[in-house]
Design a protein around this motif. Structure first.
Motif, PDB file in Angstrom:
ATOM      1  N   GLY A  28       1.364  -1.127   0.086  1.00  0.00           N
ATOM      2  CA  GLY A  28       0.084  -0.369  -0.175  1.00  0.00           C
ATOM      3  C   GLY A  28       0.566   0.946  -0.040  1.00  0.00           C
ATOM      4  O   GLY A  28       0.583   1.950  -0.535  1.00  0.00           O
ATOM      5  N   ALA A  29       2.177   1.265   1.006  1.00  0.00           N
ATOM      6  CA  ALA A  29       3.338   2.280   1.184  1.00  0.00           C
ATOM      7  C   ALA A  29       3.845   2.615  -0.585  1.00  0.00           C
ATOM      8  O   ALA A  29       3.954   3.834  -1.021  1.00  0.00           O
ATOM      9  CB  ALA A  29       4.180   2.361   2.103  1.00  0.00           C
ATOM     10  N   LEU A  30       3.691   1.319  -0.778  1.00  0.00           N
ATOM     11  CA  LEU A  30       4.688   1.513  -2.805  1.00  0.00           C
ATOM     12  C   LEU A  30       3.538   2.031  -3.658  1.00  0.00           C
ATOM     13  O   LEU A  30       3.810   3.148  -4.340  1.00  0.00           O
ATOM     14  CB  LEU A  30       5.581   0.145  -2.572  1.00  0.00           C
ATOM     15  N   ARG A  31       2.308   1.815  -3.297  1.00  0.00           N
ATOM     16  CA  ARG A  31       1.596   1.902  -4.347  1.00  0.00           C
ATOM     17  C   ARG A  31       0.710   3.530  -4.048  1.00  0.00           C
ATOM     18  O   ARG A  31       0.764   4.074  -5.418  1.00  0.00           O
ATOM     19  CB  ARG A  31      -0.415   0.973  -4.336  1.00  0.00           C
ATOM     20  N   ASP A  32       0.739   3.624  -2.749  1.00  0.00           N
ATOM     21  CA  ASP A  32       0.650   5.315  -2.398  1.00  0.00           C
ATOM     22  C   ASP A  32       0.885   6.096  -1.941  1.00  0.00           C
ATOM     23  O   ASP A  32       1.095   6.633  -0.910  1.00  0.00           O
ATOM     24  CB  ASP A  32      -1.349   5.270  -2.403  1.00  0.00           C
ATOM     25  N   PRO A  33       2.622   6.179  -2.524  1.00  0.00           N
ATOM     26  CA  PRO A  33       3.533   7.569  -1.343  1.00  0.00           C
ATOM     27  C   PRO A  33       2.545   8.520  -0.165  1.00  0.00           C
ATOM     28  O   PRO A  33       3.457   9.448  -0.019  1.00  0.00           O
ATOM     29  CB  PRO A  33       4.372   7.318  -2.077  1.00  0.00           C
ATOM     30  N   GLN A  34       1.657   9.116  -1.627  1.00  0.00           N
ATOM     31  CA  GLN A  34       1.606  10.413  -1.539  1.00  0.00           C
ATOM     32  C   GLN A  34       0.342  10.006  -0.211  1.00  0.00           C
ATOM     33  O   GLN A  34       0.214  10.816   0.807  1.00  0.00           O
ATOM     34  CB  GLN A  34       0.565  11.069  -2.613  1.00  0.00           C
ATOM     35  N   GLU A  35      -0.163   9.612   0.085  1.00  0.00           N
ATOM     36  CA  GLU A  35      -1.357   8.953   1.046  1.00  0.00           C
ATOM     37  C   GLU A  35      -0.098   8.699   2.269  1.00  0.00           C
ATOM     38  O   GLU A  35      -0.895   9.685   3.158  1.00  0.00           O
ATOM     39  CB  GLU A  35      -2.446   7.744   1.038  1.00  0.00           C
ATOM     40  N   MET A  36       0.772   8.248   1.892  1.00  0.00           N
ATOM     41  CA  MET A  36       1.732   8.014   3.977  1.00  0.00           C
ATOM     42  C   MET A  36       2.275   9.072   3.951  1.00  0.00           C
ATOM     43  O   MET A  36       2.335   9.389   4.159  1.00  0.00           O
ATOM     44  CB  MET A  36       2.441   6.624   3.244  1.00  0.00           C
ATOM     45  N   GLY A  43       0.536  13.384  11.771  1.00  0.00           N
ATOM     46  CA  GLY A  43       0.531  13.162  12.624  1.00  0.00           C
ATOM     47  C   GLY A  43       1.570  14.004  12.675  1.00  0.00           C
ATOM     48  O   GLY A  43       2.317  13.967  14.553  1.00  0.00           O
ATOM     49  N   GLU A  44       2.563  14.763  12.130  1.00  0.00           N
ATOM     50  CA  GLU A  44       3.553  15.863  12.790  1.00  0.00           C
ATOM     51  C   GLU A  44       2.664  17.204  12.909  1.00  0.00           C
ATOM     52  O   GLU A  44       3.063  17.492  14.158  1.00  0.00           O
ATOM     53  CB  GLU A  44       4.748  16.663  11.398  1.00  0.00           C
ATOM     54  N   ILE A  45       1.275  17.643  12.677  1.00  0.00           N
ATOM     55  CA  ILE A  45       0.624  18.814  13.024  1.00  0.00           C
ATOM     56  C   ILE A  45       0.338  18.713  14.113  1.00  0.00           C
ATOM     57  O   ILE A  45       0.152  19.536  15.176  1.00  0.00           O
ATOM     58  CB  ILE A  45      -0.362  19.073  11.537  1.00  0.00           C
ATOM     59  N   LEU A  46       0.040  17.413  14.546  1.00  0.00           N
ATOM     60  CA  LEU A  46      -1.133  16.709  15.577  1.00  0.00           C
ATOM     61  C   LEU A  46       0.128  17.134  16.483  1.00  0.00           C
ATOM     62  O   LEU A  46      -0.174  17.245  18.022  1.00  0.00           O
ATOM     63  CB  LEU A  46      -1.692  15.470  15.838  1.00  0.00           C
ATOM     64  N   ALA A  47       1.416  16.293  16.260  1.00  0.00           N
ATOM     65  CA  ALA A  47       2.238  16.344  17.463  1.00  0.00           C
ATOM     66  C   ALA A  47       2.941  18.019  18.095  1.00  0.00           C
ATOM     67  O   ALA A  47       2.887  18.346  19.374  1.00  0.00           O
ATOM     68  CB  ALA A  47       3.415  15.705  16.946  1.00  0.00           C
ATOM     69  N   PHE A  48       2.394  19.057  17.419  1.00  0.00           N
ATOM     70  CA  PHE A  48       3.749  20.594  17.667  1.00  0.00           C
ATOM     71  C   PHE A  48       1.774  20.978  17.783  1.00  0.00           C
ATOM     72  O   PHE A  48       2.189  21.294  19.105  1.00  0.00           O
ATOM     73  CB  PHE A  48       3.548  21.353  15.852  1.00  0.00           C
ATOM     74  N   ALA A  49       1.055  20.706  17.138  1.00  0.00           N
ATOM     75  CA  ALA A  49      -0.412  21.082  18.152  1.00  0.00           C
ATOM     76  C   ALA A  49      -0.390  20.398  19.998  1.00  0.00           C
ATOM     77  O   ALA A  49      -0.443  21.582  20.877  1.00  0.00           O
ATOM     78  CB  ALA A  49      -2.138  20.693  17.809  1.00  0.00           C
TER      79      ALA A  49
END
Length: 285
Positions: A28-36, A43-49
């Protein structure tokens, strides 16, 4: 022996299932790198907030200022912010937030944080902060923030702004926080000391307790209760809108219809009505 083999087969099946699942994840990661990439960004935004909220609750001035776009912006928006010899401080009195809830709008690059500020009364007030942020080479940084304290809620709109989070009404559980125990201790102390005035009289009825706990003012309330330590307070705001607030008697023992009996009074208990958080998780009509 057969039972051991049986356990072994289950373990092997489980291992194969995990391997198969991991293969699907990798594919799934290989097929849809944009989603990953989007998940990683989220995750980064949530960690920042979350870090921002934790710094605020912990009164960590240096940590909080570091998350602003610059020092000038921090001084414009962080309440009580001061700097001495490179050390930033803010807030030293009560009430002050002890926990929080937050929601993030990634597209608008905004976060809404609700802090639950406690005092020694005990009492809790909601502080609602709307925070804007941008992405920089050093990570996400705050560009604007505004805090509003809901200590006098007059309308249904204000009520929703303070308590409606994640499609449910949310607030501090007075029992989990230990407030019920504090109230009982204060009551017992006052009675032993011969103090006639009941400092916690506001908790003795579901109607007055609902208004006090939820910081409601300017409206009218009517309570209907049963014999099991439960009640519903129908509160009508000044703007005419209304809501049903479920309440429960935290000191209810089941021995009588009320804990305000001779034994309870002798022990320094009495009624302590609080918001029934288990019932209140569903939005009232």
């Amino acid at each position: 022996m057969s039972s051991v083999l049986g356990d072994g087969r289950k373990t092997m099946v489980s291992v194969l299932a995990v391997i198969f699942f991991l293969c699907l994840v990798v594919l799934g990661a290989l097929r849809d790198p944009q989603e990953m990439a989007q998940r990683e960004k989220s995750g980064e935004i949530l960690a920042f907030a979350t870090a921002y909220a934790n710094y605020f609750v912990g009164r960590d001035g240096n940590g909080l200022v570091d998350l602003y776009i610059d020092e000038e912006t921090a001084f414009e928006h962080v309440i009580l912010l001061e700097e001495t010899d490179g050390v930033y401080t803010f807030g030293s009195s009560s009430p002050w937030p002890e926990e929080f809830r937050l929601t993030v709008d990634e597209e608008a690059q905004k976060a809404v944080l609700r802090y639950y500020a406690g005092a020694s009364d005990p009492h809790v007030t909601v502080w609602r902060e709307e925070m804007s942020f941008v992405e920089t080479p050093d990570g996400y940084r705050v560009t604007d923030s505004q805090i509003r304290q809901f200590d006098d809620i007059l309308t249904m709109e204000e009520f929703e702004e303070a308590y409606w989070v994640f499609d449910a009404y949310q607030f501090v559980d007075y029992e989990e926080r230990g407030y019920v125990g504090v109230i009982n201790e204060q009551t017992a102390y006052d009675r032993e000391a011969g103090i006639e005035q009941d400092r916690n009289s506001v908790y003795r009825s579901p109607r007055t307790a609902a208004e006090w706990i939820l910081n409601l003012t300017g409206g009218e309330s009517v309570a209907s209760s049963d014999s099991s330590g439960r009640a519903v307070v129908e509160y009508t705001f000044a703007d005419g809108s209304s809501i049903g607030i479920p309440m429960r008697n935290a000191n209810y023992t089941g021995k009588t219809g009320s804990t305000d009996d001779a034994d309870a009074v002798a022990e320094g208990a009495g009624d302590v009505w609080i918001v029934d958080m288990d019932v209140w998780s569903v939005k009232a009509p």
